[in-house]
Design a protein around this motif. Structure first.
Motif, short mmCIF file in Angstrom:
data_model
loop_
_atom_site.label_atom_id
_atom_site.label_comp_id
_atom_site.label_asym_id
_atom_site.label_seq_id
_atom_site.Cartn_x
_atom_site.Cartn_y
_atom_site.Cartn_z
N HIS A 4 -24.60 80.86 54.50
CA HIS A 4 -25.05 82.10 53.87
C HIS A 4 -25.09 83.22 54.88
O HIS A 4 -25.19 82.96 56.08
CB HIS A 4 -26.46 81.91 53.29
CG HIS A 4 -26.62 80.65 52.49
ND1 HIS A 4 -26.87 79.44 53.08
CD2 HIS A 4 -26.50 80.42 51.17
CE1 HIS A 4 -26.92 78.51 52.15
NE2 HIS A 4 -26.69 79.06 50.98
N VAL A 59 -32.95 77.41 51.71
CA VAL A 59 -32.42 78.75 51.91
C VAL A 59 -33.43 79.72 51.31
O VAL A 59 -33.70 79.67 50.10
CB VAL A 59 -31.05 78.89 51.24
CG1 VAL A 59 -30.55 80.33 51.34
CG2 VAL A 59 -30.06 77.95 51.90
N HIS A 80 -21.30 82.90 48.42
CA HIS A 80 -22.31 81.85 48.25
C HIS A 80 -23.71 82.47 48.13
O HIS A 80 -24.50 82.09 47.26
CB HIS A 80 -22.24 80.87 49.42
CG HIS A 80 -23.07 79.64 49.20
ND1 HIS A 80 -22.65 78.39 49.52
CD2 HIS A 80 -24.30 79.49 48.65
CE1 HIS A 80 -23.58 77.52 49.19
NE2 HIS A 80 -24.60 78.16 48.66
N CYS A 105 -30.36 73.95 49.96
CA CYS A 105 -28.91 74.17 49.92
C CYS A 105 -28.34 73.87 51.28
O CYS A 105 -28.93 74.23 52.30
CB CYS A 105 -28.61 75.62 49.53
SG CYS A 105 -26.83 75.94 49.43
N HIS A 122 -26.78 82.63 45.00
CA HIS A 122 -28.25 82.47 45.08
C HIS A 122 -28.92 83.65 44.38
O HIS A 122 -29.89 83.47 43.64
CB HIS A 122 -28.71 82.41 46.53
CG HIS A 122 -28.48 81.08 47.18
ND1 HIS A 122 -29.48 80.18 47.41
CD2 HIS A 122 -27.35 80.50 47.64
CE1 HIS A 122 -28.98 79.09 48.00
NE2 HIS A 122 -27.69 79.27 48.15
ZN LIG Z 1 -26.58 78.06 49.23
#
Ligand SMILES: [Zn+2]
Length: 245
Positions: A209, A192, A105, A205, A109
């Protein structure tokens, strides 16, 4: 009663205790709190098991949301015994799987930093993730891999900043990536942020993470597919690029 979703504030919480608040007819289990992420935003829900006081286990399929995001349903696999309302359970997330999803994930990003085009879709997976961009340019996958790995190796911090829906509406510039629709409706939105003072990126988000980019580890762009005139699908995989491909 809305569930206390502990994973929203602590991505590394792999276990906790919780009390059963509801057992649905189809076996779905609601708890007063949980560390199990529920499928949303392209990230699959957590699997794992619920441990009863006698040590027996209730194995779980991917966790999902109910009618809205305030409801989280733990879904037993076929043939599992069901707990009673009021029973206290110990929750255990399948951590190796979740940690891979967190790394992947976060890699998505980083890809949105390297490729600043609008995102039209994304799916995080344990072995492969895909991100679709609204773009017509042709771009070299090895070049993208090199830029991704530079961000990983620079080891930028990854952290959350909570802002209210109103703050976000009043300060649209807080969000650097304009291509992701913020998860509004919970009253607060988690941004994030990557890099000191969010220098690398910040975007709304609700997923999980890693804490710093080096945890993403070795990744590469396995493929860039043309999906229509203005859509490119990027596939991210773990490990070094397969030179024979
Ligand atoms: Zn995310």
């Amino acid at each position: 009663m809305p569930v206390n979703a502990l994973f929203r504030d602590d991505f590394y919480l792999s276990t906790c205790q919780a009390v059963v608040t509801q057992v649905h007819e189809d076996g779905g289990i609601e708890l007063d709190q949980t560390c199990f992420y529920a499928t949303s935003g392209g990230q699959p829900g957590d699997t794992g098991y619920l441990e009863r006081a006698d040590g027996s286990k209730i194995l779980l399929n991917p966790t999902k949301h109910g009618t809205d995001k305030s409801v989280i349903i733990h879904v037993p696999t076929e043939g599992q015994a069901l707990p009673n309302i009021g029973e206290t359970l110990t929750l255990h997330v399948d951590w190796p799987r979740r940690y891979k999803l967190m790394r992947m994930h976060t890699a998505c990003h980083l890809l949105s930093v390297v490729c600043p085009w609008p995102i039209t879709g994304a799916a995080v997976g344990e072995e492969e993730s895909r991100v679709d961009f609204d773009m017509s340019e042709t771009i070299d996958k090895d070049e993208v891999t090199a830029k991704l790995m530079a961000l990983v190796e620079e080891n930028h911090p990854v952290f959350l900043k909570w802002i209210t829906d109103e703050e976000l509406a009043a300060n649209p510039d807080i969000v650097k990536s304009k291509n992701v629709r913020p998860p509004l409706g919970l009253g607060r939105v988690s941004l994030v942020c990557i890099g000191e003072n969010s220098a690398v990126d910040s975007q709304p988000c609700g997923g999980t993470h890693v804490a710093e980019t080096q945890e993403v580890g070795e990744i590469h762009i396995a493929k860039i597919e043309k999906k229509g005139k203005e859509n490119r699908r990027f596939r991210i995989r773990f490990g070094k690029p397969d030179v024979s491909a």
